[in-house]
Design an enzyme around this catalytic site. Sequence first.
Site, PDB file in Angstrom:
ATOM      1  N   ASP A 230      13.682 -27.594 -59.752  1.00 43.56           N
ATOM      2  CA  ASP A 230      14.931 -27.555 -58.991  1.00 43.56           C
ATOM      3  C   ASP A 230      14.989 -26.234 -58.236  1.00 43.56           C
ATOM      4  O   ASP A 230      15.040 -25.162 -58.835  1.00 43.56           O
ATOM      5  CB  ASP A 230      16.133 -27.676 -59.930  1.00 43.56           C
ATOM      6  CG  ASP A 230      16.148 -28.989 -60.672  1.00 43.56           C
ATOM      7  OD1 ASP A 230      15.843 -30.016 -60.044  1.00 43.56           O
ATOM      8  OD2 ASP A 230      16.444 -28.986 -61.888  1.00 43.56           O
ATOM      9  N   LEU A 231      14.993 -26.303 -56.924  1.00 47.37           N
ATOM     10  CA  LEU A 231      14.905 -25.121 -56.080  1.00 47.37           C
ATOM     11  C   LEU A 231      15.995 -24.109 -56.398  1.00 47.37           C
ATOM     12  O   LEU A 231      17.187 -24.436 -56.361  1.00 47.37           O
ATOM     13  CB  LEU A 231      14.986 -25.533 -54.600  1.00 47.37           C
ATOM     14  CG  LEU A 231      14.885 -24.394 -53.574  1.00 47.37           C
ATOM     15  CD1 LEU A 231      13.531 -23.698 -53.684  1.00 47.37           C
ATOM     16  CD2 LEU A 231      15.113 -24.930 -52.169  1.00 47.37           C
ATOM     17  N   ASP A 232      15.579 -22.880 -56.703  1.00 41.08           N
ATOM     18  CA  ASP A 232      16.490 -21.754 -56.961  1.00 41.08           C
ATOM     19  C   ASP A 232      17.473 -22.019 -58.096  1.00 41.08           C
ATOM     20  O   ASP A 232      18.566 -21.449 -58.131  1.00 41.08           O
ATOM     21  CB  ASP A 232      17.264 -21.379 -55.685  1.00 41.08           C
ATOM     22  CG  ASP A 232      16.356 -20.776 -54.628  1.00 41.08           C
ATOM     23  OD1 ASP A 232      15.264 -20.296 -54.984  1.00 41.08           O
ATOM     24  OD2 ASP A 232      16.746 -20.768 -53.441  1.00 41.08           O
ATOM     25  N   GLU A 233      17.112 -22.887 -59.016  1.00 39.88           N
ATOM     26  CA  GLU A 233      18.009 -23.206 -60.124  1.00 39.88           C
ATOM     27  C   GLU A 233      17.335 -23.044 -61.481  1.00 39.88           C
ATOM     28  O   GLU A 233      17.803 -23.578 -62.481  1.00 39.88           O
ATOM     29  CB  GLU A 233      18.562 -24.636 -59.968  1.00 39.88           C
ATOM     30  CG  GLU A 233      19.468 -24.816 -58.754  1.00 39.88           C
ATOM     31  CD  GLU A 233      20.080 -26.189 -58.677  1.00 39.88           C
ATOM     32  OE1 GLU A 233      20.005 -26.925 -59.685  1.00 39.88           O
ATOM     33  OE2 GLU A 233      20.636 -26.545 -57.619  1.00 39.88           O
TER      34      GLU A 233
END
Length: 290
Positions: A230-233
């Site tokens: 999950d991008l940037d998570e």
Amino acid sequence: MTTNTTTYILTGSSQTKLGVLDLIISSLYRNDCYAYEMHTFDDADTDRFFFRVEFNYRGNGEFSEADLRSQLADRAEAYEVKWELRDLAIPAKVVILVSKYDHCLQDLLHRYSTGALNIEIPAIISNHPDLKKQADWYNIPYYHLPVTAETKAEQEAQMWQIIQETGADLVVLARYMQVLSEDMCKKLHGRAINIHHSLLPGFKGAKPYHQAYDKGVKLVGATAHYVSEDLDEGPIITQGVEPVDHTYTPERLVAKGRDTERVTLARAIKLHVEDRCFLNGNKTVVFPGH
């Protein structure tokens, strides 16, 4: 009695149960080891126990790491403890990924060269040729691996080969402006750190600091986290925040944000290479450092 100046770190986790702490302390005691720093955390939500111990040898004669490992392995099995033991003096091997922004890279290279970070940098990988001169200055191999949507799989295969050949313990995305594939994220699970700006409200897309300026933000920040699908998570390691006010132009906001990014990233790397970070589901357990 002599003191072995070499520092060792014992880290691990287990299900919460009686006897785990005694296992740690008594194993060190039996091997004439002195624990001078200890951190523990019992997560009531996950029913899991985490620990980190720094110690050195205080006995007579030579310290046997093999004997300690053998005793730990025998006793830890009964408690289902997952543990690791390492010599803190051995630097972690860190491969850096970067694009064109150089502020995080320059900061890490300086900290590496001065010994502020106990790391080796066997490779710098970039999808642009722009920062090769920085790598050359420090005599670090620089790999220019261009990438397009059509060549992404091939480029990541080359990247993965370099990571494996260098024996990298950690991969750092020092403003690497490409999204890693799900497959690469899985391969690097728990050993890849990314840095990105943290602005409220959340400003995505191009020129986030200019968007923040238009909204009159009063804080700029940065978040360092483990890479996930999950991008940037991914699980957060550390965050930094700095106050700003109405006098800040977009350019000053960018400068302040970049300062925050480089300091926050360096702090996260230091915590990781000192074995102070533990993945705990979607979160982290991070024991304090110096």
